[in-house]
Design an enzyme around this catalytic site. Sequence first.
Site, short mmCIF file in Angstrom:
data_model
loop_
_atom_site.label_atom_id
_atom_site.label_comp_id
_atom_site.label_asym_id
_atom_site.label_seq_id
_atom_site.Cartn_x
_atom_site.Cartn_y
_atom_site.Cartn_z
N ASP A 129 0.83 -1.20 0.00
CA ASP A 129 0.00 0.00 0.00
C ASP A 129 0.87 1.26 0.00
O ASP A 129 0.55 2.26 -0.64
CB ASP A 129 -0.92 0.02 1.23
CG ASP A 129 -2.01 -1.03 1.10
OD1 ASP A 129 -2.18 -1.56 -0.03
OD2 ASP A 129 -2.67 -1.33 2.11
N CYS A 130 1.95 1.20 0.74
CA CYS A 130 2.81 2.39 0.82
C CYS A 130 3.85 2.45 -0.30
O CYS A 130 4.35 3.53 -0.63
CB CYS A 130 3.48 2.45 2.19
SG CYS A 130 4.17 0.89 2.74
N TYR A 131 4.19 1.29 -0.88
CA TYR A 131 5.14 1.25 -2.01
C TYR A 131 4.50 0.46 -3.16
O TYR A 131 4.75 -0.72 -3.33
CB TYR A 131 6.44 0.55 -1.60
CG TYR A 131 7.26 1.27 -0.56
CD1 TYR A 131 7.84 2.50 -0.83
CD2 TYR A 131 7.50 0.69 0.69
CE1 TYR A 131 8.63 3.15 0.12
CE2 TYR A 131 8.29 1.33 1.65
CZ TYR A 131 8.84 2.56 1.35
OH TYR A 131 9.61 3.19 2.28
#
Lengths: 388, 134
Positions: A129-131
């Site tokens: 989700d963050c990368y």
Amino acid sequence: MAKTIREINERIRTGTAVILTAEEIIGMVKEKGVAETARNVDVVTTGTFGPMCSSGAFLNFGHSTPGIRMNKVWLNDVPAYAGIAAVDAYLGATEMSETLGMQYGGAHVIEELVAGKDVELRAESYGTDCYPRRKIRTTINRNNINQAYMFNPRNAYQNYSAATNSTEKIMYTYMGTLLPKFGNVTYSTSGELSPLLNDPEYRTVGIGTRIFLGGTQGFVAWEGTQHDPGQVRLENGTPAAQAGTLAVIGDLKKMDSRYIRAAVYEKYGVSLFVGIGIPIPLLDEDMVRRTAVTNRDIMTQVVDKSGRENLNLRVTYEQLHSGSIEINGKKVSTAPLSSLKMAREIAANLKGWMEKGEFLLTEPVAPLPMHTTRLNRLEIRGDFHEDR
Amino acid sequence: MKTVKLSIIYPVNKITAPIVSTLIKKYNLEINILHADISLTKVGTLVADITGAESDIAAALQYIGDAGVEYRIFTSKLIWDEKRCVHCGACTAVCPSDALTMSHEDWSLQFNREKCVVCGLCTKACPLSVMSLA
């Protein structure tokens, strides 16, 4: 009369320190004796330039937009270990190219990075989700990535066994090509110029020691892997075969590709020539005696790399340097694998840095272990299942 | 006058053939032996530079072949990229003719082209690939 590192550093700063190489000190002690040398000389410089497989570099590539949590990384098709944070990787010197095999490996990528060349970076990810990014392909060089520091888990072996081959077949080893029926002997230590043979019981070299590493200033980070101080020692304290080792660290971006060179050993694999020089402060007469050690006083064992014969043979570096030794009554040619010519250049460079006041000595933060327990063997504790 | 580098391979039953003396006496050739490994019980090899008139060399090679002895003419030579060499000495471990040796003064690699038998062993033993055949 004992000296302190602080006093010697003061002389280095003011350009009055007297510095000799580990070869030069021998003649000085012979001529002037131990006491006078201890009074007049402050530092001895050592050097070694040999293949050191246990080498590699930590790299931080910087974040892309959108970002990627790299979990597989290749540099010029050589896999790097990415099981650390998102854009960090460790590139091992002996890792081989997935396209060129053992003709090209991590050591070559490191040499190219040191030389300032562009290297292709490829990475894959499962996406988070963050990368969210799953793939990336770009080029990097030493100037456009954040950190590139060499961290070599085992370098500067204190002595090393010489190698030979008793079998009828040629053997391709990390000790070079060994000809059949004791056709040759190879050895890989700079002898009386070698760093840890000049401080055999680690009185001055310890964790935190500033050193010459690959053409720039680096540090001893820890004891090296396979550090084995309990090796059998001669009366002068030098080990009779491989003993101490150093883990070293230094800024790859500042290194010089003259002192970091990729190597390939036929049918064995990739390795890296690393240039290392260590200053030995002459704190007292004991350190003068230690650094005045000559090739005649240092011995190593000769090992049959096929493991077939126990030769039970110990020779001096003077004998190895002479060009031949005797094995079972037969004259066998000897050949070096580490470059004494380059080791001399490194010891001379380190001396020059100190004469110009550019390199100061360090007090070790902690000593290297000097325990007597020997290395563990790896026992086979189960079966190997292909399907597991 | 011309010089060729030659490897002569003697089968076991031809070891006693007086090849070299014939080359000298009958064909008027100058022979500079670079490497010889000859014994009664195995295939022998001899590497030599042979100098003489072109016609004499051609006739001599014909003679060697007719005598049932094999020969090879070296067409390639060893190239040493000295600038990239780190003078480690790994090549000297395999050089069969002492063409590659270490100077015991400055420990630099010394290459004596005359002694080189162009076997190529050093090209594989060199960890930096600074030796090649061309």
